[in-house]
Design an enzyme around this catalytic site. Structure first.
Site, PDB file in Angstrom:
ATOM      1  N   ARG A  10      44.949  39.042  29.492  1.00 27.20           N
ATOM      2  CA  ARG A  10      46.067  38.150  29.841  1.00 27.20           C
ATOM      3  C   ARG A  10      46.205  37.026  28.812  1.00 27.20           C
ATOM      4  O   ARG A  10      47.296  36.481  28.619  1.00 27.20           O
ATOM      5  CB  ARG A  10      45.896  37.580  31.251  1.00 27.20           C
ATOM      6  CG  ARG A  10      44.625  36.780  31.452  1.00 27.20           C
ATOM      7  CD  ARG A  10      44.524  36.179  32.844  1.00 27.20           C
ATOM      8  NE  ARG A  10      43.210  35.596  33.077  1.00 27.20           N
ATOM      9  CZ  ARG A  10      42.980  34.556  33.853  1.00 27.20           C
ATOM     10  NH1 ARG A  10      43.972  33.967  34.490  1.00 27.20           N
ATOM     11  NH2 ARG A  10      41.753  34.091  34.030  1.00 27.20           N
ATOM     12  N   GLU A  58      59.099  37.274  43.962  1.00 29.29           N
ATOM     13  CA  GLU A  58      59.039  38.267  42.887  1.00 29.29           C
ATOM     14  C   GLU A  58      60.261  39.176  42.836  1.00 29.29           C
ATOM     15  O   GLU A  58      60.727  39.553  41.752  1.00 29.29           O
ATOM     16  CB  GLU A  58      57.767  39.110  43.020  1.00 29.29           C
ATOM     17  CG  GLU A  58      56.464  38.347  42.784  1.00 29.29           C
ATOM     18  CD  GLU A  58      56.003  37.578  44.012  1.00 29.29           C
ATOM     19  OE1 GLU A  58      55.014  36.829  43.904  1.00 29.29           O
ATOM     20  OE2 GLU A  58      56.628  37.725  45.093  1.00 29.29           O
ATOM     21  N   PHE A  83      51.981  42.167  42.849  1.00 27.79           N
ATOM     22  CA  PHE A  83      53.311  41.675  43.201  1.00 27.79           C
ATOM     23  C   PHE A  83      54.395  42.264  42.293  1.00 27.79           C
ATOM     24  O   PHE A  83      55.472  42.626  42.765  1.00 27.79           O
ATOM     25  CB  PHE A  83      53.351  40.152  43.135  1.00 27.79           C
ATOM     26  CG  PHE A  83      52.249  39.487  43.912  1.00 27.79           C
ATOM     27  CD1 PHE A  83      51.837  39.995  45.135  1.00 27.79           C
ATOM     28  CD2 PHE A  83      51.594  38.367  43.413  1.00 27.79           C
ATOM     29  CE1 PHE A  83      50.818  39.396  45.861  1.00 27.79           C
ATOM     30  CE2 PHE A  83      50.573  37.758  44.130  1.00 27.79           C
ATOM     31  CZ  PHE A  83      50.188  38.274  45.356  1.00 27.79           C
ATOM     32  N   HIS A 109      46.072  40.412  36.332  1.00 19.41           N
ATOM     33  CA  HIS A 109      45.161  40.518  37.484  1.00 19.41           C
ATOM     34  C   HIS A 109      45.196  41.907  38.123  1.00 19.41           C
ATOM     35  O   HIS A 109      45.237  42.044  39.341  1.00 19.41           O
ATOM     36  CB  HIS A 109      45.477  39.432  38.521  1.00 19.41           C
ATOM     37  CG  HIS A 109      45.186  38.046  38.048  1.00 19.41           C
ATOM     38  ND1 HIS A 109      45.846  37.479  36.982  1.00 19.41           N
ATOM     39  CD2 HIS A 109      44.309  37.105  38.494  1.00 19.41           C
ATOM     40  CE1 HIS A 109      45.396  36.258  36.772  1.00 19.41           C
ATOM     41  NE2 HIS A 109      44.453  36.000  37.668  1.00 19.41           N
ATOM     42  N   ASP A 117      39.255  37.698  44.615  1.00 17.72           N
ATOM     43  CA  ASP A 117      40.551  37.676  45.303  1.00 17.72           C
ATOM     44  C   ASP A 117      40.643  38.784  46.357  1.00 17.72           C
ATOM     45  O   ASP A 117      41.489  38.728  47.244  1.00 17.72           O
ATOM     46  CB  ASP A 117      41.698  37.833  44.298  1.00 17.72           C
ATOM     47  CG  ASP A 117      41.957  36.543  43.545  1.00 17.72           C
ATOM     48  OD1 ASP A 117      41.241  35.557  43.780  1.00 17.72           O
ATOM     49  OD2 ASP A 117      42.882  36.518  42.708  1.00 17.72           O
ATOM     50  N   ARG A 167      42.234  39.987  34.535  1.00 15.61           N
ATOM     51  CA  ARG A 167      41.763  38.607  34.706  1.00 15.61           C
ATOM     52  C   ARG A 167      40.429  38.383  34.004  1.00 15.61           C
ATOM     53  O   ARG A 167      40.172  37.313  33.450  1.00 15.61           O
ATOM     54  CB  ARG A 167      41.598  38.323  36.200  1.00 15.61           C
ATOM     55  CG  ARG A 167      40.951  36.982  36.525  1.00 15.61           C
ATOM     56  CD  ARG A 167      40.592  36.927  38.003  1.00 15.61           C
ATOM     57  NE  ARG A 167      40.152  35.605  38.428  1.00 15.61           N
ATOM     58  CZ  ARG A 167      39.683  35.332  39.635  1.00 15.61           C
ATOM     59  NH1 ARG A 167      39.598  36.289  40.542  1.00 15.61           N
ATOM     60  NH2 ARG A 167      39.298  34.116  39.950  1.00 15.61           N
TER      61      ARG A 167
END
Length: 313
Positions: A10, A58, A83, A109, A117, A167
């Site tokens: 990322r 989104e 998402f 992610h 998460d 991530r």
């Protein structure tokens, strides 16, 4: 021995966006209240007038990106993979894919390496979802260097592109000065004769380490980095399969619909070959440290080594 440099893909995404922003005024970046996590805050700091925070919406962001692309802009819409590919699937399909608009989707992610998460955010289905959209290019870079190059290639490509980023900070295995990225072309990282290991994303480095262990046991493994899952480098897959006669795919994604399925589709039709798929085996992830999850779900070098060794017996 010097420590291996580790950078999340990322980060490479964010660096490439800034470089593109400096060169091309039509580049705009959209985010869904996650600029710090997706790293697009770096772009926002330099080009605030070309960064749009759409809030936690989104689907709406997808529609905005689609609209901007019809006005001569090149939008990079950014959010977590769960998402961008999951929550907004219908909008991506109908508003971007169906009219074949020039929108780039930066999905961060992804996979179980999201770690703490937990299962709801560990998207192991996104590659499968995006592969089914006609005309959608799907890219999953193996390190930050490849990520930067992939983003720039996505800009040059006229049409929708799904870019998958992680991530977790992972080893940088490519030299930025000498690295060349070609859309749809896999890279042979190690020649071999006994088995072909086809990997993508963070599993590329783990597969290379596994190949070293196999070499110590007298097993010659060819390792291929497939950064572009769609369109797949069928020629490379077929030529390597013909040479070794055994194929193993490795991915931080469900074994259903991802890299393994793409490779199996090609082999079953054009070069029937013994193969196994290493990935997430039709289960959800769980909350926990990313490195421990990678090991638990069998995606670390030692686990790959053991599975490939058993397969080659």
């Amino acid at each position: 021995m010097s420590e291996v440099k580790k950078v999340a893909t990322r980060v490479g995404y964010a660096e490439a966006l800034v470089e593109l922003g400096k060169e091309h005024e039509e580049v705009v970046v959209l985010d869904a209240d996650l600029a710090a996590a997706t790293q697009t805050k770096v772009f926002r700091e330099q080009f605030p007038e070309r960064h749009i925070d759409c809030g936690i919406a989104e689907a709406n962001m997808t529609g905005i990106a689609a609209g901007l692309s019809t006005c001569g802009k090149v939008p990079f819409m950014s959010s977590f993979a769960m998402f961008a590919a999951g929550r907004a699937f219908e909008q991506v399909r109908n508003s971007i894919g169906y009219p074949h608009l020039n929108v780039k989707i930066g999905a961060t992610h992804a996979g179980i390496s999201v770690g703490e998460d937990g299962a709801t955010h560990q998207c192991n289905e996104d590659i499968a979802l995006m592969r089914t959209i006609p005309g959608m290019v799907v890219i999953n870079p193996c390190d930050s260097v490849e990520a930067k190059a992939a983003v720039k290639a996505a800009y040059e490509h006229n049409g929708p592109v799904y870019l998958r980023f992680g991530r977790l900070a992972i080893p940088v295995i490519n030299d930025e000065e000498n690295y060349h990225f070609e859309l749809g072309k896999g890279i042979v990282l190690k020649e071999g004769t006994d088995v072909t290991i086809i990997a993508t994303g963070l599993c590329v480095n783990e597969s290379m380490e596994a190949a070293k262990m196999l070499e110590a046991d007298g097993i010659s493994a060819e390792v291929i980095n497939i950064h572009t899952i769609k369109p797949l480098d069928e020629e490379l897959v077929l030529s390597s399969a013909k040479k070794t006669g055994k194929v193993v795919t490795v991915e931080e994604h469900s074994v259903i619909g991802g890299l393994g399925s793409a490779v199996a589709d090609v082999l079953s039709e054009k070069e029937p070959t013994r193969m196994i798929k290493i990935g997430i085996n039709d289960v959800f992830g769980e909350s926990g440290p990313a490195v421990e999850l990678i090991k638990k779900y069998g995606l670390d070098a030692e686990s790959i080594y053991k599975k490939v060794k058993a397969f080659t017996k």
